[in-house]
Design an enzyme around this catalytic site. Structure first.
Site, PDB file in Angstrom:
ATOM      1  N   GLY A 215       2.897  10.687 -16.094  1.00 36.34           N
ATOM      2  CA  GLY A 215       1.493  10.888 -16.426  1.00 36.34           C
ATOM      3  C   GLY A 215       1.180  10.459 -17.848  1.00 36.34           C
ATOM      4  N   SER A 216       0.342  11.221 -18.504  1.00 35.40           N
ATOM      5  CA  SER A 216      -0.156  10.819 -19.819  1.00 35.40           C
ATOM      6  C   SER A 216       0.916  10.768 -20.893  1.00 35.40           C
ATOM      7  CB  SER A 216      -1.263  11.775 -20.264  1.00 35.40           C
ATOM      8  OG  SER A 216      -2.312  11.741 -19.322  1.00 35.40           O
TER       9      SER A 216
END
Lengths: 486, 453
Positions: A215-216
């Site tokens: 993810g981020s």
């Protein structure tokens, strides 16, 4: 009659000679075949005839051996079994060995030729060396902090020392107690069946054996590649990026969890974790340069061993522009182990240098003499030092005014990055909450710890904040344990 | 053959004062060596297992030593010219056997066999002394030819009335003791065969007609041979004891050949033996299974049933290698059932290695050789046949059981002479050694008498 007596004597002599020849056949010619036969229990008996060497954490053994007086005499015991299971693994008479118990088996069981006082000594005396010890790099306070922090959840923590690559904590929850597996009786069989039937898979070491979409948190890698490539000149210049971002060649619109992302600066986009900005940056940087940076961080490395093998973290290079955009924000086929993401944080913390992580500081003979010690491993450069220093700034921003506020530690400089990774068919699964960070005491010259935390059930909220909400406090506890050993 | 013999031969009739010297000093020295080796082995077991000399070492050494010295004194008194080797060989093999059984007892705390074996050894040595003292001339035994065969047949048939133990009806159990009467029958049959053949040599040798260059026996003298063959097969079928029947038949064929010198007998013997073997191998499941196991010892492992006894025995021998693991340090107990009796040699092979195993087999070889020496030196046909018979008995028995546990031939349950647990066997073997000592003494006496005459 005399002649016939001699003939009969010759016959008896032939019988006894046949016995001698056959004995030589069995005892010398076929000896190795017979000794290697899997049904021959002698090797197993010898193996468990003596206490197994121990695995040590910070001057204290976390394993032991118990004399059962049975045919296979010594069984493994563990103090704090569930806490250290992701490090030690198990050593079972019935089901073999895993993790350190497996990779260091030759030393622990005494079979390693290097433990002998002289070459071929054991072969000559038909003896076996006493089991050697394995001294790990684990920091017990960090390990316990991580374990306690994840209590009641599912997830994993990996922490490393950025300047060396020493693994300070390796935790996977839910864990299990390896001790019931040690023997070969009913207890072991029942424990084995129960652990394998458990849907939470407690024997899976999530910190190294499982990959998650990062993810981020992967935006650290994308930012490093973009900065190194000069796609972004400065962290405070506006990026020309739309919001929402139309994935190239598709009609899919990529949106953000937060607002104010259109043309945001890299600093703001990083702190607010704007998907659109980083997707667009990734596409602008290009798959080749992104791949090179990702691989220098350790992605796509199937041979990483700490010393047990680590599942390869992946960055897919056979992607079109839309897939590249998603890969750049840690989705699509981008996957990482918690240990890999700790390495990413560590690289930022140590000026862009990536050091191979390792778990074994030293192996020693039973008498204490060193058999082998961890040397300085290979060092790779993942990014320019200038880029690393800019990223440190960005990561500090996340903790000081962004989504990672819960990781802040008084008297220390902390940098972090949150992440919430969607997964499952149509993103139906509960998102994974990530937090990667590093911390440096204000009175010290370099960061002492880099950590990655993943929590599988990132609470109900699908908002970006969940990485900062559930994972950041765990990371904080681990970093604090390393920085402030009481 | 010996220094004394040469001295006599050269001295000739003109020196009647020279008497053959006994070699009792040599015998005593060898006995001391044999007892010393046994005590050393006993201590080695204790040191390897517990790091201390076992508490019973002195008692064990004293017991064995007293028995051996008593036997030696009996020989010194009543058979002064005897061969000095058989008695020390018996002492050493018996001593090593006790060490091996004591060593295996440590693995099976619930089943101690060494004390009982020591008692049986005492009985065996007592029988040895009794034979040496009572039997002043072996030719006396010829008087009891038919008594011997009757008793032997009774002993062989009695176990049929008792329940089978582990598939074989060869034991009788009385008041907690199990006895294998077939063991005693061996010696009695050897005496019978020797006496019968010595008496009927000419009839057997010169009768019959020639076929294909071989002298075949006539029907009249063929009768006893067929009878013995039938008894052997009967023992095999009724008692499922392949080893004993093989032993009897082999013994009879060897003695028949030595007595008559007719190769025709060997042909007939082999023909009958192979007929019997094929028939029994096909029809008798117990024996058939043994042959299958011999051909493919690891079949049970491949079938997932784990290693059988032969496989475990081969593993034990292989583990021993050339020098062995050392007394007390092997794992031959994995063989399980009969590890102290039929499979005792596997423990020797594992813990003493090929070196120790060869030494043991050579000791048997030496004992057999001394028996044949006595046979060659004796002048009377009965004595010669008896010496040859007893020596062959030892050789055949060692071959059948040692070949069985090392995978050379199909396994047949039988006791390794002196080494294996089993009272009947130890007592019988001491009787065999006593007869060999007596026969060697007679040989020297006849020699001396012949030389002086």
């Amino acid at each position: 009659m005399t002649r016939h007596i001699r003939h009969a004597a010759l016959f008896c002599a032939l019988l006894l000679v046949a016995l001698l020849v056959n004995a030589a056949r069995v005892q010398v010619l076929h000896a190795e075949d017979y000794e290697a036969n899997p049904a021959n229990r002698r090797a197993t008996i010898t193996r468990y005839q003596q206490p197994r060497g121990d695995i040590w954490v910070d001057g204290r053994p976390v394993t032991g051996s118990r004399d059962t007086g049975e045919h296979l005499r010594y069984e493994r015991t563990y103090s704090d079994g569930p806490l250290y299971a992701p490090v030690t693994g198990f050593a079972s008479q019935e089901y073999g060995t895993t993790l350190l118990e497996a990779t260091e088996d030759a030393v622990l069981s005494g079979a390693a030729p290097v433990l002998q006082p002289l070459p071929l000594w054991n072969e000559f005396t038909r003896s076996r060396s006493a089991g050697g010890d394995v001294l790990t790099t684990i920091d017990p306070r960090a390990q316990r902090a991580a374990y306690e922090g994840l209590r009641g959840r599912k997830g994993a923590v990996a922490a490393v020392e950025p300047s060396t690559g020493r693994i300070l904590a390796l935790v996977s929850v839910p864990s299990y107690d390896p001790e019931p597996l040690s023997g070969n009786g009913r207890t072991a069989r029942e424990a084995w069946a129960r652990l394998n039937a458990d849907p939470d898979r407690p024997m899976l070491n999530r910190a190294v054996q499982r990959t998650y979409p990062p993810g981020s948190t992967f935006k650290v890698v994308t930012a490093a590649a973009a900065l190194d490539a000069g796609v972004v000149k400065g962290v405070d210049e506006p990026t020309r990026s739309p919001d929402p971002y139309l994935l190239p060649g598709t009609t899919t619109r990529l949106v953000n969890g937060t607002d104010r992302c259109r043309n945001a600066t890299l600093r703001d986009a990083f702190v607010r974790s704007c998907n659109t900005v980083f997707a667009q940056l990734g596409v602008a940087t290009g798959v080749e340069r992104l791949r090179r940076t990702a691989e220098s961080f350790g992605f796509n490395d199937a041979d990483l061993r700490v010393p047990f093998p680590v599942a390869p973290s992946t960055f897919d290079t056979t992607v079109d522009a839309a897939q590249l955009a998603l890969s750049s924000i840690g989705q699509y086929n981008t996957r990482a182990t918690p240990l890999q993401m700790a390495m990413v944080a560590a690289a930022v913390a140590s000026g862009g240098q990536v050091r191979e992580p390792y778990l074994v500081e030293r192996t020693t003979r039973a008498s204490g003499g060193t058999v082998s010690a961890a040397g300085s491993g290979a060092v790779r450069r993942a990014m320019l030092p200038a880029t690393a220093s800019r990223l440190r700034e960005l990561m500090r921003g996340v903790v000081e005014d962004g989504t990672g506020g819960k990781a802040a530690i008084e008297g220390a400089v902390v940098g972090g990055k949150t992440g919430t990774a969607q997964h499952g068919l149509g993103n139906s699964g509960m998102p994974y909450a990530w937090f990667i960070s590093w911390a440096q005491r204000e009175d010290e010259l370099e960061p002492k710890v880099a950590v990655a935390v993943v929590v599988e059930d990132g609470e109900g909220s699908r908002r970006e904040i969940s990485g900062g909400g559930t994972a950041a406090p765990v990371a904080r506890a681990v970093m604090e344990a390393v920085l402030r050993p009481e | 053959m010996s220094k004394a013999g040469i001295t006599l031969a050269t001295a000739g009739p003109s020196a009647p004062a020279v008497r053959p010297t006994g070699r009792r000093g040599v015998e005593l020295a060898l006995i001391v060596l044999a007892v010393g080796l046994s005590v050393y082995g006993y201590c080695a077991v204790g040191l390897a297992r517990n790091g201390t000399v076992p508490p019973g070492a002195a008692g064990y050494g004293a017991g064995l030593g007293v028995l051996a010295v008593l036997a030696h004194l009996a020989v010194r008194w009543r058979a002064p010219l005897a061969d000095p080797l058989p008695l020390p060989i018996g002492v050493l093999l018996n001593g090593v056997g006790l060490v091996l059984i004591y060593r295996l007892d440590l693995e099976t705390p619930g089943d101690r066999a060494a004390p009982a074996q020591l008692i049986w050894s005492t009985l065996g040595v007592a029988l040895f002394i009794a034979v040496i003292l009572v039997l002043r001339d072996h030719r006396v035994l010829q008087r009891y030819t038919y008594l011997c065969v009757t008793v032997a047949l009774v002993l062989l048939t009695v176990p049929i009335l008792f329940p089978a133990v582990n598939g074989a009806r060869i034991w009788i159990r009385v008041a907690g003791f199990s006895i294998q009467p077939g063991e005693f029958a061996k010696v009695l049959l050897a005496v019978f065969f020797a006496a019968y053949l010595a008496a009927n040599r000419s009839a057997l040798t010169y009768a019959g007609r020639r076929v294909w260059g071989m002298q075949l026996p006539t029907g009249r003298v063929l009768g006893p041979i067929v009878a013995v063959w039938l008894v052997s097969v009967g023992v095999l079928v009724l008692e499922r004891d392949l080893g004993t029947s093989l032993l009897f038949f082999g013994l009879f064929v060897v003695l028949l050949y030595v007595a008559t010198g007719r190769t025709g007998w060997i042909a007939v013997g082999l023909l009958l033996a192979s007929l019997g073997a094929v028939a029994v191998g096909r029809l008798e499941p117990h024996v058939h299974h043994r042959i299958e196991t011999w051909l493919r010892p690891f079949a049970s492992i491949e079938a997932g049933e784990g290693p059988n006894q032969i496989a475990q025995s081969l593993f034990a021998f292989a583990e021993g290698g050339i020098l062995g693991s050392g007394l007390g340090l092997g794992h031959s107990v994995l063989i399980g059932f009969a590890v102290k009796s039929d499979f005792i040699l596997a423990t020797a092979g594992e813990e003493l290695g090929l070196a120790g195993l060869s030494a043991i087999i050579l000791l048997y070889g030496l004992l057999v050789e001394r028996g044949y020496r006595a046979g060659l030196a004796l002048r009377d046909p009965f004595g010669r046949l008896l010496a040859v018979g007893l020596a062959s008995l030892v050789a055949l028995q060692v071959f059948v059981i040692a070949g069985g546990v090392t995978g050379l031939i199909p396994l047949t349950g039988m006791a390794m002479p002196f080494l294996a647990q089993g009272g009947s066997s130890v007592v019988t073997n001491w009787a065999i050694v006593a007869l060999l000592v007596r026969l060697s003494d007679s040989a020297r006496r006849q020699d001396a008498a012949g030389a002086l005459r």
